[in-house]
Every structure is written in C-alpha cells, then in structure tokens.
Scaffold this motif. Structure first.
Motif, short mmCIF file in Angstrom:
data_model
loop_
_atom_site.label_atom_id
_atom_site.label_comp_id
_atom_site.label_asym_id
_atom_site.label_seq_id
_atom_site.Cartn_x
_atom_site.Cartn_y
_atom_site.Cartn_z
N LEU A 72 0.68 -1.18 -0.12
CA LEU A 72 -0.21 0.04 -0.05
C LEU A 72 0.82 1.29 -0.12
N GLY A 73 1.87 1.17 0.85
CA GLY A 73 2.79 2.28 0.81
C GLY A 73 3.43 2.60 -0.56
N LEU A 74 4.09 1.56 -1.14
CA LEU A 74 4.75 1.80 -2.37
C LEU A 74 3.55 2.27 -3.53
N VAL A 75 2.64 1.77 -3.40
CA VAL A 75 1.42 2.15 -4.54
C VAL A 75 0.76 3.37 -4.28
N GLU A 76 0.56 3.66 -2.97
CA GLU A 76 -0.18 4.91 -2.77
C GLU A 76 0.96 6.12 -2.52
N ASN A 81 7.20 1.75 3.38
CA ASN A 81 6.84 1.70 4.92
C ASN A 81 7.97 0.76 5.45
N ARG A 82 8.96 1.56 6.26
CA ARG A 82 10.25 0.76 6.64
C ARG A 82 9.85 -0.15 7.90
N PHE A 83 9.12 0.34 8.69
CA PHE A 83 8.37 -0.57 10.02
C PHE A 83 7.76 -1.90 9.52
N ALA A 84 6.86 -1.76 8.47
CA ALA A 84 6.10 -2.98 7.79
C ALA A 84 7.04 -3.73 7.04
#
Length: 233
Positions: A72-76, A81-84
């Motif tokens: 989601l972080g990469l797409v949006e 998202n480093r913690f994820a």
C-alpha cells in the motif's frame, strides 16, 4: 517469547472508539506504529498461543499485515514503509528458520537469529538519512503537537547535531539487540535446554532494558532540541 517483542517494547498502543471525541495527539501519532508492529504480533500470538496453530502457520498469516502495508505504501505514497518492511523481513526469516529447524537447540537459536536480523537492520539504517528507530522515538518526543512535529522536521533537515543523535539512538538500540542476539545464540548451544528456556527471556528483557536506558543518552538531547526549536518558532 518471540524476538519481535524487542521492537514491540518501543511501541505504545492507544485508541478511542469510533464516534468519540478526537483522539489524543500522541495516540494519533502512535497509531501507525500500532498497525505496523502490534497488528502482526497480535495475529501471531492469537494463532500460536490462543488457537494452537504451528509457528509456521502463525508467521505466515501474520505476514499479511506487513505485506499489505508495504504494498500500500509503495502504490499510494510511492514510499517504502520501513517498519512494515522490517516486520515482513522478520517474518520471512522466521518462516525459513521454522521450516528447517526441529531440534530444540535450533528452535532456541532461531529467536536469536531474528533478533540479529532486526539489530543489523537498525544498525544499517543508522548509515542512512532516516535511521529506523527515529520513527519509534518521534511520537514520544513530539507528543503529537504540531509545533513539535514541525520542529522535528526542521531539525531533521537542517541540524547536524540532531541527525547525529538520531543515528546514535539507532546505534544504541541496534547494538543492544545484537549483544542480546549473540548471548542467546551462544547459550542455545552451550547451556542446557532447560536453562535456556527461561534464560532466553531474561536476556531479551535485559537487551530491551539496555536499549531503553542507554538510549536516553540520545533521546534526552533530542527532546531538548525539539522543545527549544518549537519554542523559538
């Protein structure tokens, strides 16, 4: 006790019911960490301890959280998202080790390898512009206040002193977890299994305690810089 608890130790989870008055700023600031860290941990322990599933199955299902958050972080946001991503990496390492470990000593050593993976990730991030532990520390120093959030951003962008303390904080935590990893790995193969069954948890708590106490050498000066910068704005 799973090593992912090491990262959980630097996370506080606070939420209010939907439709209630607006959440406290600190709770709002901590919510992303709760989703990225507490979510996978809750799923893992619910399945493993609560429902009795295997380590492999529990790790596999708990990986859905960090996979979704990373994608989601990469797409949006077009941003990692480093913690994820870290939680996903820990789960993947755990899956690989669980698949090949059957001996009791290997199972004990498995947790120290997970600790080492996290420690190296934290230490490696200290060499970058965005040390990994800064994301965990920021909510506690800014307290969700807009003035402090802005002060943090300005210091992170323009203060060499602040960035040194950022790196130091991650180095301290990474070193504490790495030392705990080495101690548990050594104990897993040299001490009786019955001894390591309880000593493993003691070493983990000691590693977390060391990171928390020694980390104040960086956290306190950073808090002072943030407070001063916010007041001066």
């Amino acid at each position: 006790m799973s090593q992912t608890t090491a990262t959980e130790a630097v996370t506080a989870v606070t939420a209010e019911a939907a439709g209630a008055k607006a959440a406290h700023p600190l709770a709002k600031a901590l919510r992303p960490l709760a989703v990225d860290i507490a979510g996978p941990l809750a799923v893992f322990y619910l399945l493993q301890a609560g429902l009795g599933t295997s380590d492999f199955s529990a790790l596999a299902w708990s990986s859905l959280f960090p996979i979704a958050r990373t994608v989601l972080g990469l797409v949006e946001d077009r941003k990692l998202n480093r913690f994820a991503a870290l939680m996903l990496g820990v789960n993947l390492v755990g899956l690989a080790l669980t698949a090949v470990s059957g001996d009791a000593r290997l199972m004990l050593a498995k947790e120290s390898v997970l600790s080492g993976f996290m420690a190296l990730a934290i230490l490696g991030s200290a060499l970058t512009a965005r040390p990994l532990m800064s994301a965990a520390l920021r909510p506690f120093l800014t307290k969700g206040e807009a003035a402090r959030e802005a002060a943090w951003d300005r210091l992170a962008a323009g203060s060499r002193q602040f960035r040194r303390y950022e790196r130091l904080f991650s180095v301290i935590w990474g070193s504490a977890l790495l030392a705990e990893c080495v101690a548990r790995a050594a104990g897993a193969f040299t001490l009786p299994v019955a001894t390591m069954a309880w000593l493993s948890t003691v070493l983990l708590v000691c590693g977390i305690g060391a990171g928390s106490v020694l980390g104040q050498a960086a956290a306190q000066p950073m808090e002072k810089l943030v407070r001063t910068e916010a007041a001066a704005a």
